[in-house]
Design a protein around this motif. Structure first.
Motif, short mmCIF file in Angstrom:
data_model
loop_
_atom_site.label_atom_id
_atom_site.label_comp_id
_atom_site.label_asym_id
_atom_site.label_seq_id
_atom_site.Cartn_x
_atom_site.Cartn_y
_atom_site.Cartn_z
N GLN A 7 0.80 -1.22 0.00
CA GLN A 7 0.00 0.00 0.00
C GLN A 7 0.84 1.27 0.00
O GLN A 7 0.48 2.26 -0.65
CB GLN A 7 -0.95 0.00 1.20
CG GLN A 7 -2.15 -0.93 1.04
CD GLN A 7 -3.15 -0.71 2.15
OE1 GLN A 7 -2.95 -1.15 3.27
NE2 GLN A 7 -4.23 -0.03 1.84
N SER A 8 1.91 1.29 0.75
CA SER A 8 2.66 2.52 0.95
C SER A 8 3.29 3.05 -0.34
O SER A 8 4.14 2.39 -0.95
CB SER A 8 3.76 2.32 2.00
OG SER A 8 4.60 3.45 2.05
N LYS A 9 2.88 4.23 -0.73
CA LYS A 9 3.47 4.87 -1.91
C LYS A 9 4.95 5.18 -1.68
O LYS A 9 5.77 5.08 -2.60
CB LYS A 9 2.71 6.15 -2.24
CG LYS A 9 1.29 5.95 -2.75
CD LYS A 9 0.61 7.29 -3.01
CE LYS A 9 -0.73 7.12 -3.70
NZ LYS A 9 -1.70 6.38 -2.89
N LEU A 11 7.13 3.53 0.22
CA LEU A 11 7.94 2.32 0.12
C LEU A 11 8.18 1.94 -1.33
O LEU A 11 9.28 1.55 -1.72
CB LEU A 11 7.27 1.17 0.86
CG LEU A 11 7.28 1.21 2.39
CD1 LEU A 11 6.57 0.00 2.97
CD2 LEU A 11 8.71 1.29 2.93
N PRO A 31 8.32 12.05 2.81
CA PRO A 31 7.28 11.95 3.84
C PRO A 31 6.80 13.35 4.23
O PRO A 31 7.61 14.29 4.33
CB PRO A 31 7.99 11.26 5.01
CG PRO A 31 9.18 10.60 4.41
CD PRO A 31 9.59 11.44 3.25
N ASP A 52 -0.37 8.45 2.05
CA ASP A 52 0.62 7.42 1.72
C ASP A 52 -0.05 6.08 1.43
O ASP A 52 0.44 5.30 0.62
CB ASP A 52 1.62 7.27 2.87
CG ASP A 52 2.73 6.29 2.54
OD1 ASP A 52 3.18 6.28 1.39
OD2 ASP A 52 3.15 5.53 3.44
N LEU A 53 -1.17 5.82 2.08
CA LEU A 53 -1.87 4.54 1.91
C LEU A 53 -3.14 4.70 1.08
O LEU A 53 -4.00 3.82 1.08
CB LEU A 53 -2.21 3.93 3.28
CG LEU A 53 -1.04 3.79 4.25
CD1 LEU A 53 -1.52 3.21 5.58
CD2 LEU A 53 0.07 2.92 3.66
N GLN A 99 -3.01 9.97 10.02
CA GLN A 99 -2.73 9.20 8.81
C GLN A 99 -1.45 9.72 8.16
O GLN A 99 -1.23 10.93 8.13
CB GLN A 99 -3.90 9.29 7.82
CG GLN A 99 -5.13 8.53 8.27
CD GLN A 99 -6.08 8.26 7.11
OE1 GLN A 99 -5.77 8.51 5.96
NE2 GLN A 99 -7.26 7.77 7.44
#
Length: 256
Positions: A7-9, A11, A31, A52-53, A99
């Motif tokens: 999910q994490s953009k 990462l 971030p 991010d998610l 979030q």
């Protein structure tokens, strides 16, 4: 685990950024922190703050520098102008508490019929190699700065759009398609090298006004509606057939 989802953009961005071949095609992405936002807006005329998610273009806020120390903040079909010293306060009214968010460099993107557009490359790995199953342009709805299908975006064949952008110059069109394919395959290699088990990817690629090609982000569970909406169903049929192959291979693997 053929349908593993990351999910994490951030990462996924970091995984792609490790590739020397991709690094120069990725917009600056960090971030979120108020100080980071201020520095990014010093460097770039436009920045995006994204969950991010998040997915489907929801929750994205665009910030654009304007004259006399102002900032134009846009979300959905709404916008407001604020003095820069009140920018963070105004932005936080649009963000969900607790979030994680990221800040991404905005780009001066090429438009198609005066609307923003990007390219979705759909890749699958039914065997040992990544295969491009489809490519389609996502043309954003009027007044929106995202192109997602769920936000009113519509699909148009890539060759038709590039033919218009490059004014029927077949050589430039073919060169652009070749570069798009190359970047998509490199992105798939970088992501699957970091995250084992990924078998499906949607790589979002954009062209800026100078002709430079960028990778905006990667999705490990991309939707198929864009391809289903096209009159020519050949790419959609390929995607469905390869999904079935991946599921079959997964069943075989579980039996071992």
């Amino acid at each position: 685990m053929p349908f593993r989802r990351i999910q994490s953009k951030l990462l996924k961005d970091r995984a792609m950024r490790r590739s020397p071949l991709l690094h120069s095609h990725l917009p600056e992405t960090l971030p979120y922190h108020p100080d980071v936002l201020k520095r990014m807006l010093d460097r770039h005329a436009v920045v995006f703050v994204k969950p991010d998610l998040g997915s489907q273009g929801r929750g994205i806020v665009r910030l654009k520098r304007i004259k006399h120390g102002g900032v134009h903040i846009s979300w959905g079909l709404s916008s407001r102008r604020v003095n820069r010293k009140y920018m963070v306060r105004a932005l936080h009214q649009r963000l969900r508490p607790y979030q994680p968010y990221l800040v991404q460099q905005g780009l001066q993107l090429t438009k198609y019929h005066h609307r923003l557009m990007d390219i979705r490359v759909f890749l699958q790995k039914p065997g040992s190699k990544w295969l491009i199953s489809g490519k389609v342009v996502r043309v954003g709805a009027a007044g929106r700065f995202v192109t997602n299908y769920s936000q009113g975006g519509r699909p148009v064949h890539l060759s038709k759009v590039l033919d218009s952008i490059y004014r029927h110059d077949q050589q430039r069109t073919e060169a652009a398609i070749q570069k798009i394919d190359q970047l998509a395959y490199h992105a798939a290699a970088a992501l699957s090298g970091k995250f084992r088990g990924i078998r499906v990817l949607g790589i979002d690629i954009a062209l800026d006004r100078t002709g430079r090609i960028w990778i905006i982000e990667a999705n490990t569970r991309p939707g198929t509606q864009l391809f289903k909406q096209l009159k020519d169903q050949s790419m959609y049929r390929t995607i469905v057939a390869r999904y079935q192959r991946i599921k079959y291979m997964n069943r075989i693997h579980r039996r071992k």
